[in-house]
Design a protein around this motif. Structure first.
Motif, PDB file in Angstrom:
ATOM      1  N   LEU A 205       0.720  -1.243  -0.031  1.00 15.07           N
ATOM      2  CA  LEU A 205       0.167   0.011   0.009  1.00 15.07           C
ATOM      3  C   LEU A 205       0.837   1.409  -0.047  1.00 15.07           C
ATOM      4  O   LEU A 205       1.908   1.404   0.736  1.00 15.07           O
ATOM      5  CB  LEU A 205      -0.891   0.016   1.133  1.00 15.07           C
ATOM      6  CG  LEU A 205      -1.792  -1.291   1.285  1.00 15.07           C
ATOM      7  CD1 LEU A 205      -2.434  -1.197   2.606  1.00 15.07           C
ATOM      8  CD2 LEU A 205      -2.594  -1.395   0.256  1.00 15.07           C
TER       9      LEU A 205
ATOM     10  N   ILE B 190      -5.702   3.422  -0.093  1.00 14.02           N
ATOM     11  CA  ILE B 190      -6.631   3.450   1.086  1.00 14.02           C
ATOM     12  C   ILE B 190      -7.233   4.689   1.371  1.00 14.02           C
ATOM     13  O   ILE B 190      -8.405   4.652   1.834  1.00 14.02           O
ATOM     14  CB  ILE B 190      -5.407   2.993   2.333  1.00 14.02           C
ATOM     15  CG1 ILE B 190      -4.855   1.537   2.106  1.00 14.02           C
ATOM     16  CG2 ILE B 190      -6.179   3.129   3.796  1.00 14.02           C
ATOM     17  CD1 ILE B 190      -5.868   0.406   2.265  1.00 14.02           C
TER      18      ILE B 190
ATOM     19  N   GLY C 118     -10.020   3.513  -1.572  1.00 17.72           N
ATOM     20  CA  GLY C 118     -10.321   2.665  -0.745  1.00 17.72           C
ATOM     21  C   GLY C 118     -11.524   3.175   0.154  1.00 17.72           C
ATOM     22  O   GLY C 118     -12.443   2.511   0.608  1.00 17.72           O
TER      23      GLY C 118
ATOM     24  N   ARG D 193     -11.182  -4.220   0.595  1.00 14.70           N
ATOM     25  CA  ARG D 193     -11.388  -4.889   1.853  1.00 14.70           C
ATOM     26  C   ARG D 193     -11.074  -6.444   1.638  1.00 14.70           C
ATOM     27  O   ARG D 193     -10.408  -7.272   2.144  1.00 14.70           O
ATOM     28  CB  ARG D 193     -12.539  -4.799   2.650  1.00 14.70           C
ATOM     29  CG  ARG D 193     -12.669  -5.706   3.800  1.00 14.70           C
ATOM     30  CD  ARG D 193     -13.904  -5.224   4.563  1.00 14.70           C
ATOM     31  NE  ARG D 193     -14.073  -3.996   5.110  1.00 14.70           N
ATOM     32  CZ  ARG D 193     -14.869  -3.000   4.557  1.00 14.70           C
ATOM     33  NH1 ARG D 193     -15.736  -3.214   3.486  1.00 14.70           N
ATOM     34  NH2 ARG D 193     -14.881  -1.801   5.320  1.00 14.70           N
TER      35      ARG D 193
ATOM     36  N   THR E  46      -4.562   1.874   7.858  1.00 13.53           N
ATOM     37  CA  THR E  46      -5.041   0.669   6.998  1.00 13.53           C
ATOM     38  C   THR E  46      -6.035  -0.221   8.026  1.00 13.53           C
ATOM     39  O   THR E  46      -7.111  -0.629   8.048  1.00 13.53           O
ATOM     40  CB  THR E  46      -4.108   0.030   6.379  1.00 13.53           C
ATOM     41  OG1 THR E  46      -3.457   0.563   5.387  1.00 13.53           O
ATOM     42  CG2 THR E  46      -4.557  -1.465   5.573  1.00 13.53           C
TER      43      THR E  46
ATOM     44  N   ARG F 109      -9.238   1.430   8.996  1.00 13.30           N
ATOM     45  CA  ARG F 109     -10.387   1.509   8.238  1.00 13.30           C
ATOM     46  C   ARG F 109     -10.821   0.332   7.508  1.00 13.30           C
ATOM     47  O   ARG F 109     -11.941  -0.116   7.147  1.00 13.30           O
ATOM     48  CB  ARG F 109      -9.975   2.259   6.812  1.00 13.30           C
ATOM     49  CG  ARG F 109      -9.492   4.021   7.305  1.00 13.30           C
ATOM     50  CD  ARG F 109      -9.218   4.700   6.117  1.00 13.30           C
ATOM     51  NE  ARG F 109      -8.620   6.143   6.660  1.00 13.30           N
ATOM     52  CZ  ARG F 109      -8.774   7.130   5.834  1.00 13.30           C
ATOM     53  NH1 ARG F 109      -9.550   7.063   4.716  1.00 13.30           N
ATOM     54  NH2 ARG F 109      -8.372   8.303   6.126  1.00 13.30           N
TER      55      ARG F 109
END
Length: 274
Positions: free
Chosen positions: A13, A18, A22, A32, A52, A55
């Motif tokens: 990442l 993210i 994301g 996810r 990360t 979330r």
């Protein structure tokens, strides 16, 4: 989606995957799903790792920083050639980005203009292009420093431009790591930036540059004044920055961390297959 697969799959990442993509409802579930199905997930900073986990709650995330090559990004003394946009008597401030809103280039322009108003004889070089570049040029004109701007456009070899700067301006409010500041550090250029995202993991305030609150362009301007007036401070911070970058963010160090992770994933997959 590739499972079952004979080889381990590692997701790395870098930030907007993210914090931006994301969070789009159209992509959130897919992100996810992927994070929970791969063999390992890495993030380029502790800040991004925590974002990360908060979330998406993947099984685990390992922080492995970005790297930059000290054989490519070299201090000015290791380069030949003249500074094409300023004589030796002027302090060169440089901002390099894609000029998206997150980069907050207007803060860089305001900080530079403040330094000039306090007597710093400098120029501001802008490398790159993007949606906020036009507004940055207009703002510089409004603040009376339009004639001190040097537009470099898209620079293919940024390693040839960074060593020409005296101070690197990076007021971004959500950088997952800060690769451009790291490259500046390798060129012995101190960084003035925002204490946000993963940048404090790269630049130590007071050692390799100065980090101020997001949006506090006047405080950044004062940092520019201090560095603009004190060449010895710029040099000492620059040297410390390159030493830190080589010690903690060299290719050998970071690549070995990835190799160790890949080997653990290989062994885990092998055990599962057995």
């Amino acid at each position: 989606m590739l499972a079952p697969c004979h080889a381990p799959i590692v997701a790395t990442l870098h930030g907007t995957d993210i914090t931006l993509v994301g969070q789009d409802p159209s992509y959130r579930d897919m992100v996810r799903f992927c994070l929970r199905k791969v063999d390992a997930v890495t993030a380029v900073s502790d800040w991004l790792k925590e974002e990360t986990e908060k979330r998406f709650s993947p099984p685990s995330v390992e922080r492995i920083h970005n790297f930059a090559d000290p054989e490519v990004f070299l201090p000015r003394g290791a380069r030949d050639g003249l500074r094409p946009f300023a004589g030796p008597e002027r302090t060169v401030f440089l901002h390099a980005s894609n000029f998206r809103p997150v980069k907050r280039v207007h803060d860089a322009v305001r900080a530079f203009a403040w330094a000039v108003s306090q007597g710093v004889d400098g120029v501001l070089a802008l490398a790159g292009e993007g949606p906020d570049l036009g507004a940055a040029i207009e703002l510089a004109t409004e603040l009376g420093v339009g004639d001190r701007l040097h537009l470099l456009g898209v620079v293919e070899e940024i390693d040839r431009v960074l060593p020409l700067a005296d101070v690197f301006l990076f007021p971004s409010d959500g950088e997952s790591f800060g690769l451009a500041p790291l490259e500046a550090m390798l060129c012995e250029v101190p960084v003035v930036g925002a204490a946000a995202g993963g940048l404090p993991e790269v630049v130590s305030d007071g050692e390799h540059g100065m980090l101020l609150p997001v949006g506090d362009w006047k405080a950044m301007g004062e940092a520019c004044v201090r560095l603009g007036r004190d060449e010895s401070l710029r040099r000492s911070m620059g040297r410390a920055g390159r030493q830190r970058a080589i010690r903690d963010f060299s290719p050998d160090k970071i690549v070995s961390e990835y190799e160790a992770l890949y080997e653990r994933c290989r062994l885990n997959r092998h055990c599962c297959d057995d």
